[in-house]
Design a protein around this motif. Structure first.
Motif, mmCIF file in Angstrom:
data_model
loop_
_atom_site.group_PDB
_atom_site.id
_atom_site.type_symbol
_atom_site.label_atom_id
_atom_site.label_comp_id
_atom_site.label_asym_id
_atom_site.label_seq_id
_atom_site.Cartn_x
_atom_site.Cartn_y
_atom_site.Cartn_z
ATOM 1 N N SER A 168 6.236 9.908 1.028
ATOM 2 C CA SER A 168 6.305 8.458 1.223
ATOM 3 C C SER A 168 4.925 7.982 1.661
ATOM 4 C CB SER A 168 7.338 8.116 2.303
ATOM 5 O OG SER A 168 6.853 8.506 3.577
ATOM 6 N N PRO A 169 4.632 6.689 1.542
ATOM 7 C CA PRO A 169 3.342 6.200 2.044
ATOM 8 C C PRO A 169 3.121 6.553 3.522
ATOM 9 C CG PRO A 169 4.296 4.561 0.612
ATOM 10 C CD PRO A 169 5.342 5.632 0.811
ATOM 11 N N MET A 170 4.141 6.441 4.346
ATOM 12 C CA MET A 170 3.994 6.775 5.766
ATOM 13 C C MET A 170 3.669 8.254 5.946
ATOM 14 S SD MET A 170 3.833 5.936 8.922
ATOM 15 C CE MET A 170 4.630 4.403 9.275
ATOM 16 N N GLN A 206 0.294 9.726 7.676
ATOM 17 C CA GLN A 206 0.407 10.638 8.810
ATOM 18 C C GLN A 206 -0.239 11.989 8.516
ATOM 19 O OE1 GLN A 206 4.674 10.389 9.365
ATOM 20 N NE2 GLN A 206 4.410 9.104 11.179
ATOM 21 N N SER A 207 -0.137 12.455 7.268
ATOM 22 C CA SER A 207 -0.744 13.743 6.936
ATOM 23 C C SER A 207 -2.260 13.684 7.026
ATOM 24 C CB SER A 207 -0.302 14.215 5.550
ATOM 25 O OG SER A 207 -0.912 13.445 4.534
ATOM 26 N N MET A 235 -1.111 12.019 -2.667
ATOM 27 C CA MET A 235 0.017 12.640 -2.021
ATOM 28 C C MET A 235 1.314 11.910 -2.363
ATOM 29 S SD MET A 235 -1.498 13.470 1.699
ATOM 30 C CE MET A 235 -2.590 14.815 1.966
ATOM 31 N N VAL A 236 1.214 10.581 -2.454
ATOM 32 C CA VAL A 236 2.397 9.795 -2.814
ATOM 33 C C VAL A 236 2.830 10.139 -4.241
ATOM 34 C CG1 VAL A 236 3.269 7.441 -3.174
ATOM 35 C CG2 VAL A 236 1.885 7.962 -1.171
ATOM 36 N N LYS A 237 1.853 10.386 -5.109
ATOM 37 C CA LYS A 237 2.159 10.779 -6.493
ATOM 38 C C LYS A 237 2.997 12.047 -6.545
ATOM 39 C CE LYS A 237 -2.007 9.047 -8.747
ATOM 40 N NZ LYS A 237 -3.208 9.446 -9.495
ATOM 41 N N PHE A 238 2.865 12.900 -5.534
ATOM 42 C CA PHE A 238 3.560 14.177 -5.515
ATOM 43 C C PHE A 238 4.798 14.181 -4.622
ATOM 44 C CE2 PHE A 238 -0.843 15.089 -6.660
ATOM 45 C CZ PHE A 238 -0.625 15.645 -7.914
ATOM 46 N N GLY A 239 5.258 12.982 -4.211
ATOM 47 C CA GLY A 239 6.542 12.898 -3.540
ATOM 48 C C GLY A 239 6.564 12.464 -2.090
ATOM 49 N N VAL A 257 -6.964 -3.135 6.526
ATOM 50 C CA VAL A 257 -6.823 -3.525 5.129
ATOM 51 C C VAL A 257 -6.101 -4.858 5.060
ATOM 52 C CG1 VAL A 257 -6.921 -1.190 4.185
ATOM 53 C CG2 VAL A 257 -4.730 -2.099 4.914
ATOM 54 N N LYS A 258 -6.176 -5.511 3.908
ATOM 55 C CA LYS A 258 -5.608 -6.853 3.773
ATOM 56 C C LYS A 258 -4.098 -6.866 3.570
ATOM 57 C CE LYS A 258 -9.823 -8.886 1.980
ATOM 58 N NZ LYS A 258 -10.450 -9.618 0.895
ATOM 59 N N ASN A 259 -3.553 -5.794 2.998
ATOM 60 C CA ASN A 259 -2.124 -5.753 2.694
ATOM 61 C C ASN A 259 -1.463 -4.567 3.371
ATOM 62 O OD1 ASN A 259 -2.170 -8.041 0.850
ATOM 63 N ND2 ASN A 259 -3.339 -6.714 -0.498
ATOM 64 N N ASP A 260 -0.159 -4.506 3.286
ATOM 65 C CA ASP A 260 0.627 -3.450 3.917
ATOM 66 C C ASP A 260 0.570 -2.175 3.075
ATOM 67 O OD1 ASP A 260 2.527 -1.818 5.090
ATOM 68 O OD2 ASP A 260 4.205 -3.219 4.804
ATOM 69 N N PRO A 261 -0.080 -1.116 3.563
ATOM 70 C CA PRO A 261 -0.164 0.116 2.786
ATOM 71 C C PRO A 261 1.184 0.826 2.639
ATOM 72 C CG PRO A 261 -1.147 0.425 4.935
ATOM 73 C CD PRO A 261 -0.810 -1.029 4.819
ATOM 74 N N LEU A 262 2.147 0.480 3.463
ATOM 75 C CA LEU A 262 3.480 1.080 3.303
ATOM 76 C C LEU A 262 4.202 0.474 2.108
ATOM 77 C CD1 LEU A 262 4.648 1.320 7.015
ATOM 78 C CD2 LEU A 262 3.495 3.039 5.606
ATOM 79 N N ALA A 263 3.851 -0.756 1.763
ATOM 80 C CA ALA A 263 4.428 -1.406 0.585
ATOM 81 C C ALA A 263 3.655 -1.045 -0.677
ATOM 82 C CB ALA A 263 4.446 -2.919 0.775
ATOM 83 N N ASP A 264 2.332 -0.842 -0.549
ATOM 84 C CA ASP A 264 1.472 -0.502 -1.686
ATOM 85 C C ASP A 264 0.338 0.381 -1.184
ATOM 86 O OD1 ASP A 264 -0.067 -0.325 -3.977
ATOM 87 O OD2 ASP A 264 -0.627 -2.443 -3.994
#
Length: 74
Positions: free
Chosen positions: A7-9, A13-14, A1-5, A43-50
């Motif tokens: 945001s990670p958030m 949410q979707s 979904m991020v690939k298609f525009g 998860v170990k890292n912030d999914p909003l950053a990656d």
């Protein structure tokens, strides 16, 4: 979904609260709150950053029970 525009958030949410709303289950699932089903991941890292962090999920709780625990969380 991020690939298609999205945001990670928006992508997260979707797959959670928006999906629950579309299915008519918003009062049962989609967010963490008293009385709702307790399915969650860590998860170990912030999914909003990656967002790719969500491709390797080391901790899963389903129905209030831990079903995968590679983090050593008790």
């Amino acid at each position: 979904m991020v690939k298609f525009g999205l945001s990670p958030m928006q992508a997260i949410q979707s797959a959670t609260i928006s999906a629950a709303d579309l299915l008519g289950w918003k009062t049962k699932v989609g967010s963490i709150a008293p009385g709702k089903f307790a399915d969650l991941i860590a998860v170990k890292n912030d999914p909003l950053a990656d967002i790719t962090t969500l491709e390797n999920v080391p901790f899963v709780m389903k129905g209030g029970e831990v079903v995968k625990n590679e983090l050593g969380v008790k």
